[in-house]
Each structure stands twice: as structure tokens, then as C-alpha cells.
Design an enzyme around this catalytic site. Structure first.
Site, mmCIF file in Angstrom:
data_model
loop_
_atom_site.group_PDB
_atom_site.id
_atom_site.type_symbol
_atom_site.label_atom_id
_atom_site.label_comp_id
_atom_site.label_asym_id
_atom_site.label_seq_id
_atom_site.Cartn_x
_atom_site.Cartn_y
_atom_site.Cartn_z
ATOM 1 C CG PHE A 169 -1.822 -1.026 1.512
ATOM 2 C CD1 PHE A 169 -3.044 -1.045 0.856
ATOM 3 C CD2 PHE A 169 -1.541 -2.049 2.411
ATOM 4 C CE1 PHE A 169 -3.962 -2.061 1.095
ATOM 5 C CE2 PHE A 169 -2.453 -3.065 2.655
ATOM 6 C CZ PHE A 169 -3.663 -3.073 1.997
ATOM 7 C CG PHE A 212 -13.036 1.315 -10.113
ATOM 8 C CD1 PHE A 212 -12.308 0.120 -10.214
ATOM 9 C CD2 PHE A 212 -13.355 1.972 -11.278
ATOM 10 C CE1 PHE A 212 -11.928 -0.395 -11.452
ATOM 11 C CE2 PHE A 212 -12.992 1.451 -12.526
ATOM 12 C CZ PHE A 212 -12.280 0.275 -12.611
ATOM 13 C CE LYS A 229 -0.894 3.733 -6.869
ATOM 14 N NZ LYS A 229 -0.335 2.985 -5.719
ATOM 15 C CE1 TYR A 251 -1.386 7.418 -6.591
ATOM 16 C CE2 TYR A 251 -3.112 7.746 -8.217
ATOM 17 C CZ TYR A 251 -2.622 7.081 -7.116
ATOM 18 O OH TYR A 251 -3.360 6.074 -6.552
ATOM 19 C CB SER A 259 -5.129 3.643 -9.238
ATOM 20 O OG SER A 259 -6.067 4.619 -9.615
#
Ligand code: NAD
Ligand code: UD1
Length: 338
Positions: free
Chosen positions: A81, A179, A154, A150, A125
Site C-alpha cells: 500500500f 476504483f 502506478k 501519480y 488504481s
């Protein structure tokens, strides 16, 4: 039962996942540098579950320190995370985002290899679908062009996991594409605790409701959607947390790479969220329509079939639950964990 290492586990999604894993019988080890969280979240996880979490203050980029933690604990699986997640800030400070997000991933994968840990789940994401893919988003689509650093971190980290798995057939990876997570644990003891002015919709709404901010600005009401405001796939954070338990069960029993959407499959508009929040909680949220926010797209939501087929997971909570639990957390903790 197996032990799961939560990198960045003191944060919003990590703390809720810790509760779900402990409730499911897993042991949990958390490492966090508290750059966007507080150890208080994990103390509250222990209160909710009546179980103990092995908690370390550590930067995931610090490979000597992470090795120490892997030495002290027999880790079976990792959930990653740890990352910076503010889209606007990533545009201002791209290098900080690339440095933190990519380095945490490399250090984790290197440490896992050193200790022969081959099971990993990653917080990706829906942003990696980019804006050119048609909705609903399905896992078989190519990653798209991201609109900010960002999002690119990912997309790059997904690629890193895929390449690592190609080179090591023992490695088992689940890339979870979240989501829009909102809501909080029904106890109101843990929840989302943003620092400064919230960027995301629900924390902004709850701060208006509690009187910390004057009104909500709805970014744009001239989109090609039923009421002109953007539509998103909001998912209750406890449904999301349970998705991680299912992903952990899965990753422990399989090899290879799977990409899995975690969403409900149903979009709601900004106006629907605000109206539902006011109705369910009996509290006013004054709002005004303002200009569009740069980078927003009119609508996206998940095709959620794969999570059901692969994990037997589907969401159970309603939009009302999301609104009620978000408010319950905010009103019990007007200043978050501080
Ligand atoms: P969060 O900021 O609450 O949690 C991230 C945690 O990582 C924080 O506790 C932070 O202190 C920690 N962290 C950051 N860098 C670290 C480092 N170098 N070493 C140790 N700890 C570090 O965010 P969240 O909402 O819980 O999100 C968790 C993950 O899910 C993030 O990777 C985020 O990008 C991803 N994600 C979140 C959302 C969302 O809407 N919340 C959506 C999609 C993906
Ligand atoms: C954003 C990020 C996404 C990230 C996600 C979770 C962008 C373009 N995308 O998604 O990459 O994964 O957060 O961190 O930033 N809104 C308002 N007023 C507000 C705040 C939000 O009207 O004060 C609207 C937005 O225009 C949007 C919706 O609410 O239509 C949801 O916004 P937000 O919670 O920021 O999530 P996303 O933009 O979907």
C-alpha cells in the site's frame, strides 16, 4: 495461519484491510513511515479486532530495515500500500512521487527475493486505464495514457511486477485496480484522515458537514452525464478490504500475475453522492457548481466480473452505507487521529 506484511498498512486502506485480515484469522505485520498516517490507526485496529499487530515505524525504501523486519517475522505474503497518492501534488513534485513510489516497490521486491517470499498484492488504481479506454473498464484492456505522474507511477509499478514475475515463475502477483474507495469501518474508530485541504470528494463533503469548511464546490455540471456532474464507481472501504482478504487467499494458492478490478460496477454522480449523504445523515452540505477540474473525465466505472469469477468476491455495501459510515467516522473524530 499465514502472516501478511502490510507495507504502508497504517494508512486508510491498509488499516481497514488489517481489520479484515485479522478477522479472517491472518496474522498481520505493518510497516509505515507515517508520512500520511498515524500509529493510532493501528492501535484502533487492535481495539476493533481484539488482536495484536506487529507494528514497525520504517521507510519501505530502507532495505536494511525491511530486511530486519523480514528476519524477525516469517512473512508469507506482502500487500504493498505504501505510496504517495495526491494527484495534484504529483504534478508539482513529480520526482518525489517517482522516487517514493518506484523505490518502495523495488525495495520490497528485492527483499522478498532475498527471503524467498513469492506472494504479493499491489494497490493499483483505475487511473491506469487512462482516458481513451471505453467504459466500463475491463482488465483485458491495455493500460492507457495517464494524465499525471501519480498515475504513471502506478502504470510503471504494474509493469515492474509483471516483469519480475516473468523472470521468476515462482512469483505470484495480484494487481488490484481500485476504483473510488470511500466510507469507514462501521465502528467509526478508523477512517480516512487527510492532511490539509482534502483533494477527494467524500472527505471534502464530511468536512463541510462537520463545519470545518464552508461549502463544497462541485467541479463542473456541464459533462455529458445524466445530471451533468461526473460519475464514478464509489466502493465501500470495507468491501475493498474484504477484496484484499480474497486476493490474499488467492495469491497464496496460485502462481503468475492477475489484474483484478475492485469496484461495484455502478457509477454515481457527484450530485447523487451529496444528496444521498444529506438524506441518510440528516445533515446539510451546502454546495455550489464551479468550473471543471483539470484532468477529470466525465465518467468511469468497473466491469467487476473478474473479481467474482476469480475470488468469489462482490461488494455488499450500498451507497447509503458508504455515506453513513463516512459521516460516523468524521463526527466521532472531527480532527481525525490528532
Ligand atoms: P494512505 O496515504 O492513507 O496510505 C498509504 C500509506 O503509505 C500511508 O500510511 C503512508 O504513511 C505510507 N507510506 C508512503 N510512503 C511510504 C514509505 N516510503 N515508507 C513507508 N510508508 C510509506 O493512502 P490509501 O488511500 O490508504 O492508499 C493506499 C494505496 O492505495 C496507495 O498506494 C494508493 O496510491 C492506492 N490507491 C488509493 C486510492 C484511494 O482512493 N484511496 C485509489 C487507488 C489506489
Ligand atoms: C482521483 C484521481 C485518481 C485517484 C483517486 C483516488 C484525478 C483526476 N484522479 O480520482 O487518480 O486514484 O482520486 O485518490 O484526480 N469533486 C468535486 N469537488 C471536490 C472534490 C471532487 O466535485 O471538492 C468531484 C470530482 O470532480 C470527481 C468526483 O468528485 O468527479 C470524485 O473526485 P475524487 O474523489 O477526487 O476522485 P477521482 O477524481 O475520481
Amino acid at each position: 495461519m499465514a502472516t501478511v506484511f502490510l507495507a504502508g498498512g497504517a494508512g486508510y486502506i491498509g488499516s481497514h484491510t488489517a481489520v479484515a485480515l485479522l478477522d479472517a484469522g491472518y496474522d498481520v505485520v505493518v510497516a509505515d513511515n507515517y508520512s500520511n498516517s498515524s500509529p493510532e490507526a493501528i492501535r484502533r485496529v487492535e481495539r476493533i479486532t481484539g488482536k495484536t499487530v506487529q507494528l514497525y515505524e520504517a521507510d519501505i525504501r530502507d532495505s536494511a530495515r525491511i530486511s530486519e523486519i523480514f528476519q524477525e517475522n516469517r512473512i508469507d505474503a506482502v500487500i504493498h500500500f505504501a505510496g504517495l497518492k495526491a494527484v495534484g501534488e504529483s504534478v508539482q513534485k513529480p520526482l518525489m512521487y517517482y522516487r517514493n513510489n518506484i523505490d518502495t516497490t523495488l525495495t520490497l521486491l528485492e527483499t522478498m527475493a532475498k527471503f524467498n517470499v513469492n506472494k504479493v498484492i499491489f494497490s493499483s488504481s483505475a487511473t491506469v486505464y487512462g482516458s481513451e479506454n471505453p467504459i466500463p473498464y475491463i482488465e483485458t484492456m491495455q493500460r492507457g495514457v495517464c494524465s499525471n505522474p501519480y498515475g504513471w507511477t502506478k502504470a510503471m509499478m504494474e509493469q515492474i511486477f509483471e516483469d519480475a514475475a516473468k523472470a521468476n515463475p515462482e512469483l505470484s502477483v495480484v494487481l488490484l485496480r481500485y476504483f473510488n474507495p470511500i466510507g469507514a469501518h462501521p465502528s467509526g474508530l478508523i477512517g480516512e484522515d487527510p492532511t490539509g485541504i482534502p483533494n477527494n470528494l467524500m472527505p471534502y463533503i464530511t468536512q463541510v458537514a462537520v463545519g470545518k469548511r464552508d461549502h463544497l464546490t462541485v467541479f463542473g455540471n456541464d459533462y455529458p452525464t445524466p445530471d451533468g456532474t461526473c460519475r464514478r464507481d464509489y466502493i465501500h472501504v470495507m468491501d475493498l478490504a474484504n477484496g484484499h482478504v480474497k486476493a490474499t487467499d488467492y495469491v497464496l494458492a496460485h502462481k503468475g500475475v492477475e489484474i483484478v478490478n475492485l469496484g461495484t460496477g455502478t457509477p454515481y454522480s457527484v450530485t447523487e453522492i451529496v444528496e444521498t449523504f444529506q438524506r441518510v445523515n440528516g445533515v446539510a452540505v451546502p454546495y455550489e457548481f464551479g468550473p471543471r477540474r483539470f484532468g477529470d473525465i466525465p465518467e468511469f466505472y468497473a466491469n467487476a466480473d473478474k473479481a467474482l469469477a476469480l475470488f468469489g468476491w462482490r461488494t455488499e455495501k450500498s451507497l447509503e452505507d458508504m455515506c453513513r459510515d463516512s459521516w460516523n467516522w468524521q463526527k466521532q473524530n472531527p480532527n481525525g487521529y490528532r
